[in-house]
Write an enzyme that holds these catalytic residues in place. Sequence first.
Site, PDB file in Angstrom:
ATOM      1  N   LEU A  12      41.137  18.290  59.499  1.00 11.30           N
ATOM      2  CA  LEU A  12      41.427  17.467  60.671  1.00 11.30           C
ATOM      3  C   LEU A  12      41.847  16.066  60.252  1.00 11.30           C
ATOM      4  CD1 LEU A  12      41.600  16.994  63.658  1.00 11.30           C
ATOM      5  CD2 LEU A  12      39.117  16.601  63.710  1.00 11.30           C
ATOM      6  N   ASP A  35      31.423   5.408  52.148  1.00 13.35           N
ATOM      7  CA  ASP A  35      30.168   6.017  52.585  1.00 13.35           C
ATOM      8  C   ASP A  35      29.868   5.488  53.982  1.00 13.35           C
ATOM      9  OD1 ASP A  35      27.639   6.961  53.031  1.00 13.35           O
ATOM     10  OD2 ASP A  35      26.683   5.844  51.399  1.00 13.35           O
ATOM     11  N   ILE A  36      30.103   6.321  54.990  1.00 12.68           N
ATOM     12  CA  ILE A  36      29.939   5.828  56.358  1.00 12.68           C
ATOM     13  C   ILE A  36      28.468   5.632  56.732  1.00 12.68           C
ATOM     14  CG2 ILE A  36      32.090   6.913  57.083  1.00 12.68           C
ATOM     15  CD1 ILE A  36      30.327   8.944  58.669  1.00 12.68           C
ATOM     16  N   ALA A  59      32.223  14.394  58.806  1.00 17.46           N
ATOM     17  CA  ALA A  59      31.178  15.181  59.453  1.00 17.46           C
ATOM     18  C   ALA A  59      30.459  16.038  58.435  1.00 17.46           C
ATOM     19  CB  ALA A  59      31.771  16.068  60.547  1.00 17.46           C
ATOM     20  N   ASP A 101      31.449  22.103  70.052  1.00 18.43           N
ATOM     21  CA  ASP A 101      30.929  23.006  71.073  1.00 18.43           C
ATOM     22  C   ASP A 101      29.448  23.320  70.870  1.00 18.43           C
ATOM     23  OD1 ASP A 101      32.147  24.287  68.710  1.00 18.43           O
ATOM     24  OD2 ASP A 101      31.359  26.141  69.559  1.00 18.43           O
ATOM     25  N   TYR A 124      21.914  20.978  63.802  1.00 18.78           N
ATOM     26  CA  TYR A 124      23.288  20.486  63.669  1.00 18.78           C
ATOM     27  C   TYR A 124      23.817  20.024  65.024  1.00 18.78           C
ATOM     28  CZ  TYR A 124      28.378  20.901  63.642  1.00 18.78           C
ATOM     29  OH  TYR A 124      29.710  20.671  63.812  1.00 18.78           O
ATOM     30  N   LYS A 128      25.064  16.199  66.294  1.00 20.38           N
ATOM     31  CA  LYS A 128      26.383  15.922  66.875  1.00 20.38           C
ATOM     32  C   LYS A 128      26.251  15.304  68.270  1.00 20.38           C
ATOM     33  CE  LYS A 128      29.864  16.763  65.268  1.00 20.38           C
ATOM     34  NZ  LYS A 128      30.739  15.952  64.389  1.00 20.38           N
TER      35      LYS A 128
END
Length: 281
Positions: A12, A35-36, A59, A101, A124, A128
């Site tokens: 993506l 490194d976020i 992610a 989703d 997980y 999110k």
Amino acid sequence: MRVLVTGAAGHLGAAIVDEFGAAHDVTALARADLDITSSDAVNAAVVRHAPDAIINCAACNDVDGAQRDPNPALEINALGVLLLARAAEAAGAAFVHFSTDFVFDGETDVPYVEADAPRPRSFYGCTKLLGERFAEDARRHYVLRVESIFGGPTAGTTARDGSLGTIVKKLRAGAEVAVFTDRTVSPSYAPDIARATRALLERGGEPGLYHCVNSGQATWDVIAREAAAILGVEPNLKPITLDMLTLAAPRPKYCALNPAKLAAAGFEMRSWRDALRAWLK
């Protein structure tokens, strides 16, 4: 527009860089570059590059791994989003974040809309959902829920193939393909996600939550048969159901998303069949 893309080495991320690079000044940062989860690193990168928009494609997508060890997913999918959103707000930049989703429980038979209440079944999914909430720390935020991503640029990417990419490779090789008959999804073509993201930012779309998937829905066995027909090969499919597998994290059975809100904002996603054909042809 100056655009800073994090997680740029994934499928993506690469599609986002490719789409925006045609008309905008893009800085692409892979995990090795930024490194976020480090506040100092995030703030320094935003000050250095002075973006007008930050698009976060980073992610932790190891669903079963997150169930066994939640810390990496919590740090990347939640904490990292919070740091980026706050940095974007401080810089006066728009912030785009991609969700999933898996924030839903799958206990329905109608495609989810943005107003439906999330009920994640896995850790997980919980991380999110936290990321979605943390993204709101930037006033100009766009949270785009995607699923079952396929296609897009491959050069320089470090991501795994994903479910559909794996299916296509096995179909081409004539190998047996195990496919779920009881999981319904709305596949998302990476270049279409990238085009929708660009449209929202360029047109100054209303900030908020959007379902950004190709229209329609199908079970994985139907998707595999469609891919085989496009490729002109005879599929060797092994039907399976979720209750046949022992998985660390539960999966939602029905997780199709409805992209009508995105269409109302001016960008209509083509059907997953048309997108699949565009990719394979």
